[in-house]
Design a protein around this motif. Structure first.
Motif, PDB file in Angstrom:
ATOM      1  N   SER A   1      25.724 -26.733  78.089  1.00 37.44           N
ATOM      2  CA  SER A   1      26.088 -25.344  77.802  1.00 37.44           C
ATOM      3  C   SER A   1      27.515 -25.203  77.298  1.00 37.44           C
ATOM      4  O   SER A   1      27.876 -24.168  76.733  1.00 37.44           O
ATOM      5  CB  SER A   1      25.903 -24.476  79.055  1.00 37.44           C
ATOM      6  OG  SER A   1      24.570 -24.501  79.487  1.00 37.44           O
ATOM      7  N   THR A   2      28.329 -26.236  77.502  1.00 34.31           N
ATOM      8  CA  THR A   2      29.730 -26.159  77.066  1.00 34.31           C
ATOM      9  C   THR A   2      29.956 -26.775  75.687  1.00 34.31           C
ATOM     10  O   THR A   2      31.068 -26.704  75.153  1.00 34.31           O
ATOM     11  CB  THR A   2      30.643 -26.871  78.079  1.00 34.31           C
ATOM     12  OG1 THR A   2      30.310 -28.268  78.123  1.00 34.31           O
ATOM     13  CG2 THR A   2      30.492 -26.265  79.466  1.00 34.31           C
TER      14      THR A   2
ATOM     15  N   TYR B   1      23.227 -16.302  87.685  1.00 34.63           N
ATOM     16  CA  TYR B   1      22.520 -16.294  86.407  1.00 34.63           C
ATOM     17  C   TYR B   1      21.043 -15.973  86.614  1.00 34.63           C
ATOM     18  O   TYR B   1      20.470 -15.131  85.899  1.00 34.63           O
ATOM     19  CB  TYR B   1      22.662 -17.657  85.720  1.00 34.63           C
ATOM     20  CG  TYR B   1      21.849 -17.790  84.454  1.00 34.63           C
ATOM     21  CD1 TYR B   1      22.347 -17.334  83.239  1.00 34.63           C
ATOM     22  CD2 TYR B   1      20.564 -18.345  84.479  1.00 34.63           C
ATOM     23  CE1 TYR B   1      21.595 -17.438  82.067  1.00 34.63           C
ATOM     24  CE2 TYR B   1      19.809 -18.451  83.323  1.00 34.63           C
ATOM     25  CZ  TYR B   1      20.328 -18.005  82.127  1.00 34.63           C
ATOM     26  OH  TYR B   1      19.571 -18.102  80.984  1.00 34.63           O
TER      27      TYR B   1
ATOM     28  N   THR C   1      19.917 -21.292  73.790  1.00 33.71           N
ATOM     29  CA  THR C   1      20.929 -21.016  74.812  1.00 33.71           C
ATOM     30  C   THR C   1      20.325 -21.054  76.211  1.00 33.71           C
ATOM     31  O   THR C   1      20.873 -21.666  77.138  1.00 33.71           O
ATOM     32  CB  THR C   1      21.576 -19.641  74.567  1.00 33.71           C
ATOM     33  OG1 THR C   1      22.170 -19.626  73.269  1.00 33.71           O
ATOM     34  CG2 THR C   1      22.646 -19.352  75.617  1.00 33.71           C
ATOM     35  N   LYS C   2      19.187 -20.417  76.372  1.00 30.86           N
ATOM     36  CA  LYS C   2      18.528 -20.384  77.676  1.00 30.86           C
ATOM     37  C   LYS C   2      18.005 -21.766  78.066  1.00 30.86           C
ATOM     38  O   LYS C   2      18.055 -22.155  79.242  1.00 30.86           O
ATOM     39  CB  LYS C   2      17.382 -19.373  77.644  1.00 30.86           C
ATOM     40  CG  LYS C   2      16.924 -18.899  79.001  1.00 30.86           C
ATOM     41  CD  LYS C   2      16.020 -17.685  78.865  1.00 30.86           C
ATOM     42  CE  LYS C   2      15.657 -17.107  80.221  1.00 30.86           C
ATOM     43  NZ  LYS C   2      14.849 -15.864  80.106  1.00 30.86           N
TER      44      LYS C   2
ATOM     45  N   LEU D   1      19.321 -24.645  77.226  1.00 30.89           N
ATOM     46  CA  LEU D   1      20.464 -25.463  77.634  1.00 30.89           C
ATOM     47  C   LEU D   1      20.894 -25.119  79.056  1.00 30.89           C
ATOM     48  O   LEU D   1      21.231 -26.001  79.857  1.00 30.89           O
ATOM     49  CB  LEU D   1      21.631 -25.263  76.669  1.00 30.89           C
ATOM     50  CG  LEU D   1      21.416 -25.729  75.224  1.00 30.89           C
ATOM     51  CD1 LEU D   1      22.624 -25.380  74.374  1.00 30.89           C
ATOM     52  CD2 LEU D   1      21.128 -27.221  75.165  1.00 30.89           C
ATOM     53  N   LYS D   2      20.885 -23.840  79.375  1.00 27.80           N
ATOM     54  CA  LYS D   2      21.241 -23.409  80.729  1.00 27.80           C
ATOM     55  C   LYS D   2      20.233 -23.973  81.735  1.00 27.80           C
ATOM     56  O   LYS D   2      20.618 -24.451  82.807  1.00 27.80           O
ATOM     57  CB  LYS D   2      21.258 -21.876  80.801  1.00 27.80           C
ATOM     58  CG  LYS D   2      21.673 -21.321  82.153  1.00 27.80           C
ATOM     59  CD  LYS D   2      23.128 -21.642  82.468  1.00 27.80           C
ATOM     60  CE  LYS D   2      23.560 -21.062  83.803  1.00 27.80           C
ATOM     61  NZ  LYS D   2      24.963 -21.378  84.131  1.00 27.80           N
TER      62      LYS D   2
ATOM     63  N   ASP E   1      20.875 -27.742  82.271  1.00 26.43           N
ATOM     64  CA  ASP E   1      22.063 -28.032  83.079  1.00 26.43           C
ATOM     65  C   ASP E   1      21.830 -27.775  84.565  1.00 26.43           C
ATOM     66  O   ASP E   1      22.381 -28.476  85.418  1.00 26.43           O
ATOM     67  CB  ASP E   1      23.252 -27.183  82.596  1.00 26.43           C
ATOM     68  CG  ASP E   1      23.840 -27.697  81.291  1.00 26.43           C
ATOM     69  OD1 ASP E   1      23.709 -28.896  81.018  1.00 26.43           O
ATOM     70  OD2 ASP E   1      24.427 -26.887  80.549  1.00 26.43           O
TER      71      ASP E   1
ATOM     72  N   TYR F   1      27.359 -31.575  80.391  1.00 28.62           N
ATOM     73  CA  TYR F   1      27.068 -30.154  80.588  1.00 28.62           C
ATOM     74  C   TYR F   1      26.819 -29.548  79.209  1.00 28.62           C
ATOM     75  O   TYR F   1      27.743 -29.224  78.475  1.00 28.62           O
ATOM     76  CB  TYR F   1      28.226 -29.471  81.313  1.00 28.62           C
ATOM     77  CG  TYR F   1      27.830 -28.167  81.959  1.00 28.62           C
ATOM     78  CD1 TYR F   1      26.960 -28.151  83.050  1.00 28.62           C
ATOM     79  CD2 TYR F   1      28.311 -26.950  81.490  1.00 28.62           C
ATOM     80  CE1 TYR F   1      26.583 -26.964  83.654  1.00 28.62           C
ATOM     81  CE2 TYR F   1      27.939 -25.757  82.080  1.00 28.62           C
ATOM     82  CZ  TYR F   1      27.085 -25.770  83.166  1.00 28.62           C
ATOM     83  OH  TYR F   1      26.705 -24.582  83.751  1.00 28.62           O
TER      84      TYR F   1
ATOM     85  N   LYS G   1      17.508 -34.432  80.503  1.00 26.17           N
ATOM     86  CA  LYS G   1      17.840 -33.243  79.714  1.00 26.17           C
ATOM     87  C   LYS G   1      17.343 -33.389  78.277  1.00 26.17           C
ATOM     88  O   LYS G   1      16.767 -32.459  77.704  1.00 26.17           O
ATOM     89  CB  LYS G   1      19.357 -33.008  79.727  1.00 26.17           C
ATOM     90  CG  LYS G   1      19.917 -32.550  81.054  1.00 26.17           C
ATOM     91  CD  LYS G   1      21.432 -32.314  80.979  1.00 26.17           C
ATOM     92  CE  LYS G   1      21.974 -31.880  82.324  1.00 26.17           C
ATOM     93  NZ  LYS G   1      23.416 -31.558  82.270  1.00 26.17           N
TER      94      LYS G   1
ATOM     95  N   LEU H   1      26.385 -29.341  69.272  1.00 26.03           N
ATOM     96  CA  LEU H   1      24.968 -29.059  69.496  1.00 26.03           C
ATOM     97  C   LEU H   1      24.132 -29.445  68.284  1.00 26.03           C
ATOM     98  O   LEU H   1      23.011 -29.940  68.416  1.00 26.03           O
ATOM     99  CB  LEU H   1      24.776 -27.579  69.817  1.00 26.03           C
ATOM    100  CG  LEU H   1      25.229 -27.136  71.211  1.00 26.03           C
ATOM    101  CD1 LEU H   1      25.135 -25.625  71.344  1.00 26.03           C
ATOM    102  CD2 LEU H   1      24.390 -27.810  72.291  1.00 26.03           C
TER     103      LEU H   1
END
Length: 358
Positions: A6-7, A274, A317-318, A320-321, A324, A4, A333, A13
């Motif tokens: 985003s975590t 989201y 950030t977007k 990665l979301k 996931d 995951y 990914k 990262l």
């Protein structure tokens, strides 16, 4: 089970960026999507005329023993390029990907080229979109992540083909989405359990430009109220933002991102809270450049190109979301991030600039 992303913390990262940069970018025998998802592609090329390409593709079908009882590669009547090859309906099988790879070997050996007018359109079956809610979710994903899809779709490059840029002396053929019109249709879907087939067709043909970055030309003839999990020719959409490519890895990755969106909706992996929050932000934008084959004035061209250029701004950030939600394996990914972030063995300075965006 996939990671995951985003975590991950900033240090993790950062390490991931370096890993992706050196990760081999290879053609895959299989993707990690449901076998029920179907897809195809249009590969636009120059430098080989349509008659010659037709002969080559006919011979390709014969040599590979591809016949009408299975599926065949074909040539379209597109006059905007020298020749356009159309794949058959494909699924995520080794057999289909083997033929797809061999096609690109043929195109490259034939001297085909790409240019500012060529694209790699991706078609995806929407028979798994089984309700107005599913359709609303699909459209929200496409517009919410539109900047990411565009930047990803430039392939190895960071530059959109000139054909989708606006100019006062040429028609604007492949425009970005129009928030007011898309949201009007999406909001209608959200409020309706059953959609009038005629109103559905009217929205798509009148409110949404048929040749937008999402093309609904075939999809408009379906009955969204009918639940039928079998694919057919009138149950598909076309994504048109991808630059032309003669690289089978890029072409496969383009298909993977769109097919995986359908798979994610069908499998219930979407974070609807989201998506709805991001969609509400999208709705606040008020530009309108979605008329097919329209001439724009100077100020409109400037505004359009400014928005298009803004799609090149990296949003880690977007991204990665998105990864996931959409993909089910680390490999998919990382391949997505490699193409979106353009991490193709670039120098450390470039990665350091990306780290600042974490």
């Amino acid at each position: 089970m996939s990671t995951y992303l985003s975590t991950l913390n900033k240090c993790e990262l950062s390490d991931l960026l370096y890993k992706i940069n050196t990760l081999p970018f290879n053609f895959r025998e299989r993707l990690n999507i449901s076998p029920e998802v179907c897809f195809g592609s249009e590969i636009e090329t120059n430098s080989v005329d349509v008659i010659d390409m037709f002969r080559k593709i006919r011979k390709f079908n014969l040599d590979e023993k591809i016949d009408k009882t299975k599926y065949m590669y074909m040539i379209s009547d597109d006059i905007t390029v020298d020749a356009e090859v159309i794949t058959p309906v494909m699924n995520d099988t080794k057999e289909h990907w083997d033929y797809f790879y061999k096609l690109f070997v043929l195109l490259n050996e034939s001297g085909a080229t790409i240019g500012d007018n060529t694209s790699n359109h991706v078609h995806v079956g929407t028979h798994l979109i089984r309700s107005t809610k599913d359709l609303s979710t699909l459209l929200k994903i496409l517009v919410v992540f539109e900047p990411i899809l565009y930047k990803f779709g430039y392939g190895y490059s960071d530059i959109p083909r000139s054909y989708i840029k606006a100019s006062i002396d040429q028609y604007n053929y492949a425009s970005i989405s129009c928030p007011s019109r898309f949201s009007k249709f999406i909001d209608y879907l959200d409020k309706s359990k059953l959609v009038s087939k005629q109103k559905f067709k009217t929205f798509i043909s009148k409110e949404l430009a048929l040749k937008n970055f999402v093309n609904f030309e075939e999809f408009m003839y379906r009955d969204i109220n009918k639940k039928d999990n079998q694919p057919n020719d009138s149950d598909q959409i076309e994504i048109r933002c991808f630059n032309g490519t003669l690289d089978p890895v890029i072409a496969q990755n383009n298909i993977c991102i769109i097919a995986s969106i359908i798979d994610a909706i069908y499998s219930g992996r979407i974070d609807l809270d989201y998506i709805n929050n991001e969609y509400n932000r999208y709705k606040l934008q008020n530009y309108n450049f979605d008329s097919y084959c329209s001439l724009l004035n100077v100020s409109e061209c400037y505004h359009y190109n400014k928005i298009l250029n803004s799609f090149n701004n990296v949003n880690v950030t977007k991204a990665l979301k998105f990864a996931d939600m959409i993909f089910t394996s680390d490999r998919e990914k990382l391949y997505f991030l490699k193409q979106y972030l353009k991490l193709f063995d670039l120098d450390e300075k470039y990665i350091c600039e990306l780290e600042k965006k974490l």
